[in-house]
Design a protein around this motif. Structure first.
Motif, PDB file in Angstrom:
ATOM      1  N   VAL A 259       0.919  -1.246  -0.081  1.00 48.34           N
ATOM      2  CA  VAL A 259       0.093  -0.047   0.031  1.00 48.34           C
ATOM      3  C   VAL A 259       1.051   1.268   0.029  1.00 48.34           C
ATOM      4  CG1 VAL A 259      -1.903   1.266   1.114  1.00 48.34           C
ATOM      5  CG2 VAL A 259      -1.660  -1.507   1.178  1.00 48.34           C
ATOM      6  N   THR A 260       0.574   2.089  -0.858  1.00 45.83           N
ATOM      7  CA  THR A 260       1.403   3.475  -0.968  1.00 45.83           C
ATOM      8  C   THR A 260       0.520   4.267  -0.373  1.00 45.83           C
ATOM      9  OG1 THR A 260       2.077   2.727  -3.313  1.00 45.83           O
ATOM     10  CG2 THR A 260       2.390   4.915  -2.558  1.00 45.83           C
ATOM     11  N   GLU A 261       1.027   4.956   0.559  1.00 50.80           N
ATOM     12  CA  GLU A 261      -0.013   5.905   1.202  1.00 50.80           C
ATOM     13  C   GLU A 261      -0.605   6.820   0.251  1.00 50.80           C
ATOM     14  OE1 GLU A 261       0.369   8.639   5.119  1.00 50.80           O
ATOM     15  OE2 GLU A 261       2.023   7.151   4.707  1.00 50.80           O
ATOM     16  N   GLY A 262      -2.049   6.776   0.545  1.00 48.97           N
ATOM     17  CA  GLY A 262      -2.965   7.600  -0.149  1.00 48.97           C
ATOM     18  C   GLY A 262      -3.410   7.150  -1.582  1.00 48.97           C
ATOM     19  N   VAL A 263      -2.734   5.924  -2.079  1.00 50.40           N
ATOM     20  CA  VAL A 263      -2.869   5.129  -3.380  1.00 50.40           C
ATOM     21  C   VAL A 263      -3.525   3.905  -3.209  1.00 50.40           C
ATOM     22  CG1 VAL A 263      -1.935   4.634  -5.773  1.00 50.40           C
ATOM     23  CG2 VAL A 263      -1.187   6.668  -4.417  1.00 50.40           C
ATOM     24  N   GLY A 264      -4.660   3.570  -3.864  1.00 46.90           N
ATOM     25  CA  GLY A 264      -4.939   2.196  -3.775  1.00 46.90           C
ATOM     26  C   GLY A 264      -5.906   1.855  -2.539  1.00 46.90           C
ATOM     27  N   CYS A 265      -6.264   0.589  -2.139  1.00 48.11           N
ATOM     28  CA  CYS A 265      -6.836   0.308  -1.017  1.00 48.11           C
ATOM     29  C   CYS A 265      -5.919  -0.846  -0.223  1.00 48.11           C
ATOM     30  CB  CYS A 265      -8.201  -0.106  -1.134  1.00 48.11           C
ATOM     31  SG  CYS A 265      -8.333  -1.653  -2.262  1.00 48.11           S
ATOM     32  N   ALA A 266      -6.425  -1.256   0.869  1.00 46.85           N
ATOM     33  CA  ALA A 266      -5.430  -2.131   1.602  1.00 46.85           C
ATOM     34  C   ALA A 266      -6.145  -3.631   1.332  1.00 46.85           C
ATOM     35  CB  ALA A 266      -5.494  -1.818   2.951  1.00 46.85           C
ATOM     36  N   CYS A 267      -7.024  -3.579   0.354  1.00 48.07           N
ATOM     37  CA  CYS A 267      -7.594  -5.310   0.420  1.00 48.07           C
ATOM     38  C   CYS A 267      -7.110  -5.750  -1.166  1.00 48.07           C
ATOM     39  CB  CYS A 267      -9.098  -5.054   0.022  1.00 48.07           C
ATOM     40  SG  CYS A 267      -9.642  -4.069  -1.234  1.00 48.07           S
ATOM     41  N   ASN A 268      -7.351  -6.875  -1.192  1.00 42.54           N
ATOM     42  CA  ASN A 268      -6.948  -7.577  -2.603  1.00 42.54           C
ATOM     43  C   ASN A 268      -8.264  -8.086  -3.455  1.00 42.54           C
ATOM     44  OD1 ASN A 268      -7.333  -9.341  -0.582  1.00 42.54           O
ATOM     45  ND2 ASN A 268      -5.153  -9.996  -0.408  1.00 42.54           N
ATOM     46  N   GLU A 269      -9.099  -7.136  -3.657  1.00 42.57           N
ATOM     47  CA  GLU A 269     -10.308  -7.370  -4.217  1.00 42.57           C
ATOM     48  C   GLU A 269     -10.127  -6.629  -5.743  1.00 42.57           C
ATOM     49  OE1 GLU A 269     -13.611  -5.918  -1.967  1.00 42.57           O
ATOM     50  OE2 GLU A 269     -13.741  -7.644  -0.607  1.00 42.57           O
ATOM     51  N   CYS A 270     -10.714  -7.180  -6.801  1.00 46.49           N
ATOM     52  CA  CYS A 270     -10.745  -6.528  -7.815  1.00 46.49           C
ATOM     53  C   CYS A 270     -12.241  -5.752  -7.843  1.00 46.49           C
ATOM     54  CB  CYS A 270     -10.929  -7.464  -9.070  1.00 46.49           C
ATOM     55  SG  CYS A 270     -11.239  -6.735 -10.840  1.00 46.49           S
ATOM     56  N   GLU A 271     -11.854  -4.338  -7.971  1.00 47.74           N
ATOM     57  CA  GLU A 271     -12.941  -3.102  -8.009  1.00 47.74           C
ATOM     58  C   GLU A 271     -13.802  -3.321  -8.806  1.00 47.74           C
ATOM     59  OE1 GLU A 271      -9.995  -2.805  -8.177  1.00 47.74           O
ATOM     60  OE2 GLU A 271      -9.741  -0.756  -8.947  1.00 47.74           O
ATOM     61  N   TYR A 272     -13.424  -3.991 -10.176  1.00 43.69           N
ATOM     62  CA  TYR A 272     -14.430  -4.120 -11.293  1.00 43.69           C
ATOM     63  C   TYR A 272     -15.298  -5.484 -11.196  1.00 43.69           C
ATOM     64  CZ  TYR A 272     -10.863  -1.094 -13.278  1.00 43.69           C
ATOM     65  OH  TYR A 272      -9.968  -0.151 -13.829  1.00 43.69           O
ATOM     66  N   MET A 273     -14.767  -6.391 -10.611  1.00 43.02           N
ATOM     67  CA  MET A 273     -15.426  -7.681 -10.492  1.00 43.02           C
ATOM     68  C   MET A 273     -16.704  -7.304  -9.448  1.00 43.02           C
ATOM     69  SD  MET A 273     -14.753 -10.609 -11.812  1.00 43.02           S
ATOM     70  CE  MET A 273     -13.590 -11.270 -12.889  1.00 43.02           C
ATOM     71  N   ARG A 274     -16.336  -6.447  -8.433  1.00 42.24           N
ATOM     72  CA  ARG A 274     -17.003  -6.188  -7.272  1.00 42.24           C
ATOM     73  C   ARG A 274     -18.263  -5.186  -7.884  1.00 42.24           C
ATOM     74  NH1 ARG A 274     -15.211  -9.338  -3.114  1.00 42.24           N
ATOM     75  NH2 ARG A 274     -13.419 -10.218  -4.237  1.00 42.24           N
ATOM     76  N   MET A 275     -18.037  -4.572  -9.002  1.00 42.96           N
ATOM     77  CA  MET A 275     -19.373  -3.655  -9.452  1.00 42.96           C
ATOM     78  C   MET A 275     -20.582  -4.267  -9.600  1.00 42.96           C
ATOM     79  SD  MET A 275     -17.290  -1.427 -12.237  1.00 42.96           S
ATOM     80  CE  MET A 275     -16.379  -0.034 -11.977  1.00 42.96           C
TER      81      MET A 275
END
Ligand code: 13P
Ligand code: SF4
Length: 313
Positions: A259-275
């Motif tokens: 996790v780069t601070e302020g970039v991306g989330c701390a989970c390993n989910e594909c946000e496209y799949m979760r749409m």
């Protein structure tokens, strides 16, 4: 409506309309539970190719729905959210692939299924993570190959086959961001837990893994090891739903991402799949929209490398 009311309404609509609901293992648990079939990319393509349904609702990402449409041009193919894309497929545009191909006229193009229909139309043979090794091995050794777009998968296949593949520089933003330090720490804390990784993960993760395979292969490994108490998992966490069902007593430890601070989330989910949600699935079936279309000229070209893959799988 509650999840269970929505699920019942979705099943009723699917029966009335002779629709089949297909879901990838990375879908939300409640979407997987309402589907007629769940699978990895290969299984979904195989199911689409043989369904008798009039409507296919693809709960996955856009390239999966496109693949279903290419295989079933006369059926209505729906996707509950048209914005469910794929960072890996987006990393390879058809024009760029065409230029790469033109610069290497004697090469065969092997493309991962995570590509647009236009890219498949420029491809000699499509592969998924389930069959990439077998298909590349089936190509004569003297035949040079362009492999894309996933660089990590290509590198892994290159190592396994001993072949010098020319690789596209694409990556899945979920699989390429697992933290090597976090995996080392998890292995130290749980030395008895095998590490299961998808070949889209970067080399440093694969080197630390015990089992490397497609979503289905990793799931099969869990099912075939019912006495193993813990597993460390380096892939999208949607698959944990089926793993946990297969081995309810086992502990599944997902590898966290860098996790780069302020970039991306701390989970390993594909946000496209979760749409894809149950609400969107219900509306999609009810309204028979959004519908996926593929240009017929592109589809005519793109079906050939997909059929070659299905024959070799
Ligand atoms: P498989 O379903 O082939 O394992 O691929 C994983 C993936 O990232 C799908 O988008
Ligand atoms: Fe694409 Fe990665 Fe999401 Fe799979 S997990 S759909 S490869 S972005």
């Amino acid at each position: 409506m509650t999840h269970s009311e929505l699920a019942q309404a979705i099943r009723r609509l699917a029966a009335e309309k002779n629709a089949v609901i297909m879901a990838h293992y990375y879908q939300r648990a409640e979407v997987q539970d309402v589907a007629d079939c769940i699978g990895d990319s290969l299984a979904l393509a195989q199911q689409a190719a043989k369904t008798n349904a009039d409507i296919i609702v693809l709960c996955g990402v856009h390239f999966m729905a496109e693949t279903a449409k290419i295989l079933c041009p006369d059926k209505k193919v729906l996707i509950p959210d048209m914005n469910a894309g794929c960072s890996l497929a987006d990393s390879c545009k058809a024009d760029d692939l065409k230029a790469w191909k033109d610069a290497h006229p004697s090469y065969k193009v092997v493309s991962y299924v995570n590509t647009s229909a236009a890219v498949k139309a420029l491809t000699d043979i499509v592969v998924t993570s389930s069959n990439a090794l077998k298909i590349v091995q089936s190509i004569p050794a003297e035949q040079p190959v362009l492999f894309g777009p996933d660089h990590n998968l290509g590198q892994y296949i290159s190592q396994m086959t001993g072949r010098d593949l020319a690789l596209w520089d694409g990556a899945c933003h979920v699989h390429s961001r697992f933290s090597v330090e976090a995996l080392i720490a998890l292995k130290q804390q749980h030395p008895d837990a095998p590490v299961l990784a998808h070949p889209e993960c970067k080399q440093a993760i694969l080197t630390l893994s015990d089992v490397i395979g497609s979503t289905q292969a990793l799931l099969n490994y869990v099912k075939n090891h019912p006495d193993t108490r813990k597993f460390i998992i380096a892939t999208e966490t949607g698959v944990l739903h089926e793993m946990q069902k297969a081995c309810p007593e086992a502990l599944f430890l997902p590898v966290p991402p860098e996790v780069t601070e302020g970039v991306g989330c701390a989970c390993n989910e594909c946000e496209y799949m979760r749409m894809i949600t149950l609400d969107k699935l219900y509306n999609c079936l009810k309204n028979e929209s959004p519908e996926v279309h593929v240009d017929p000229t592109v589809a005519k070209q793109a079906i050939l490398p997909i059929q070659r893959m299905l024959e070799l799988s």
